[in-house]
Design an enzyme around this catalytic site. Structure first.
Site, PDB file in Angstrom:
ATOM      1  N   SER A  37      38.346 -24.975  15.236  1.00 62.52           N
ATOM      2  CA  SER A  37      37.196 -25.747  14.442  1.00 62.52           C
ATOM      3  C   SER A  37      36.003 -25.128  14.982  1.00 62.52           C
ATOM      4  CB  SER A  37      37.520 -27.288  14.582  1.00 62.52           C
ATOM      5  OG  SER A  37      36.295 -27.849  14.260  1.00 62.52           O
TER       6      SER A  37
ATOM      7  N   TYR B 177      36.259 -34.874  19.565  1.00 64.51           N
ATOM      8  CA  TYR B 177      37.243 -33.794  18.800  1.00 64.51           C
ATOM      9  C   TYR B 177      36.803 -32.321  19.110  1.00 64.51           C
ATOM     10  CZ  TYR B 177      39.006 -31.095  15.015  1.00 64.51           C
ATOM     11  OH  TYR B 177      39.676 -30.136  14.083  1.00 64.51           O
TER      12      TYR B 177
ATOM     13  N   GLU C 123      33.529 -27.194  15.176  1.00 65.03           N
ATOM     14  CA  GLU C 123      33.086 -28.354  16.167  1.00 65.03           C
ATOM     15  C   GLU C 123      32.924 -27.872  17.382  1.00 65.03           C
ATOM     16  OE1 GLU C 123      32.099 -31.350  15.684  1.00 65.03           O
ATOM     17  OE2 GLU C 123      32.048 -31.144  13.307  1.00 65.03           O
TER      18      GLU C 123
END
Length: 347
Positions: A131, A155, A133
């Protein structure tokens, strides 16, 4: 002879689109479904109802990533040539409330899976859905495969751990292990607790008189948003490449939550100013900034690029919600229409 693929997280947005893609390429598809779901898979219902597909070319197994024996049994039954690891606690906002669970599933679940794959007699190709992120609030933009990992959410931390592990197993164990660094991607199959779907669903509901308003957090937050169909195509291409490498999949364009609002309400011919308000208490405690992807490597080596624009994606989502609500009204014509204010939405 057709290839076999195993998908963790097969019942999710990406898993369902990937299943359709692989079946279209004559794969035999096997999927892991969380035990708590009881093999319920609404996004795959059209395939499960097809007697020529389900039980023939599509097989589902009940297993949890924190139960080694159940996952190992799924690996052995599938005897897969390719494994697509999509399962995760993937809602960034919720990861602040479920930190331990997020790390248990997203980080340690990937570790367990890699260990099991390493010990298989036949080593399958492995794709891990990473991701954007993992980059947190990067100092440079756009981000590519060499951008340092600096996550700012639970996360993101869990995904960074898993991403780095994939690289370690590739280098030390010789696994054909790939990280697809996926920037935000949406579709009508997106979960209801994601901000894109919340906005599209609310626009449709307000248009039909089912909901009076939409309450959001920070509408200036920006992301690089694409369509899930494009991204699962990238997953497949990454495992067909001659060598195992990491790839960024993104659009290369930044949009803010406000852009989603304006497009969604334009689709239903409503003035968003009359129906949407922002409340500071619903802002996230930490939010990544300037996450926008550089896909030069994927374009050069995989001939991949997104085919659906941001506006087309949001329009498709709103239209799907309108159709769903209209169908529900036809199916239940005497159900009362809710007039209460919508619950506040945290993105």
């Amino acid at each position: 002879m057709s290839k076999k693929a195993l998908i963790t997280g097969i019942t999710g947005q990406d898993g369902s689109y990937l299943t359709e893609l692989l079946l279209g390429k004559n794969y035999e598809v096997h999927g892991i479904v969380r035990r708590a779901s009881g093999l319920k898979a609404p996004r795959l219902e059209h395939l499960i109802r097809d007697g020529q597909v389900y039980g023939q070319r599509l097989h589902l197994y009940s297993a949890d990533l924190d139960e080694v024996d159940s996952v190992r049994a799924s690996l052995e039954k599938s005897n897969a040539d390719e494994i697509y690891h999509l399962a995760s606690q993937s809602h960034v906002g919720q990861s602040f409330d479920t930190v331990e669970q997020t790390c248990q599933v997203t980080a340690l679940g990937t570790l367990r899976l890699l260990e099991m794959i390493r010990k298989l007699p036949k080593s399958p190709r492995f794709f891990h859905a990473s991701s954007s992120e993992i980059f947190g609030s990067p100092e440079t933009a756009p981000q590519d495969e060499t951008t340092p990992l600096a996550p700012v959410t639970p996360y993101g931390c869990a995904k960074a751990f898993a991403t780095q592990l994939v690289r370690v197993y590739r280098q030390t164990s010789g696994l054909f292990a790939v990280n697809g660094i996926l920037f935000n991607h949406e579709s009508p199959r997106r979960g209801a607790n994601f901000v894109t779907q919340k906005i599209c669903r609310a626009a449709a509901a307000i248009k039909l008189g089912n909901q009076p308003e939409l309450v959001l957090g920070d509408t200036s937050a920006q992301r690089d948003w694409g369509h899930a169909r494009d991204y699962v195509r990238g997953m497949w291409l990454a495992l067909q490449h001659d060598t195992a490498e990491d790839f960024v999949f993104a659009t290369g364009q930044l949009h803010c939550v406000q852009d989603i609002i304006e497009i969604a309400f334009r689709v239903v011919d409503l003035d968003w100013r009359k129906h949407v308000r922002s409340e500071p208490q619903f802002f996230r405690p930490a939010d990544p900034r300037r996450l926008v992807g550089n896909t030069a490597k994927a374009k050069r080596l995989l001939n991949w690029q997104p085919e659906t624009t941001f506006e087309q994606t949001i329009t498709e989502m709103v239209q799907a919600e309108l159709a769903s609500l209209e169908l529900a009204k036809i199916s239940h014509p005497f159900s009362p229409v809710s007039t209460s204010a919508s619950p506040a939405i945290r993105r």
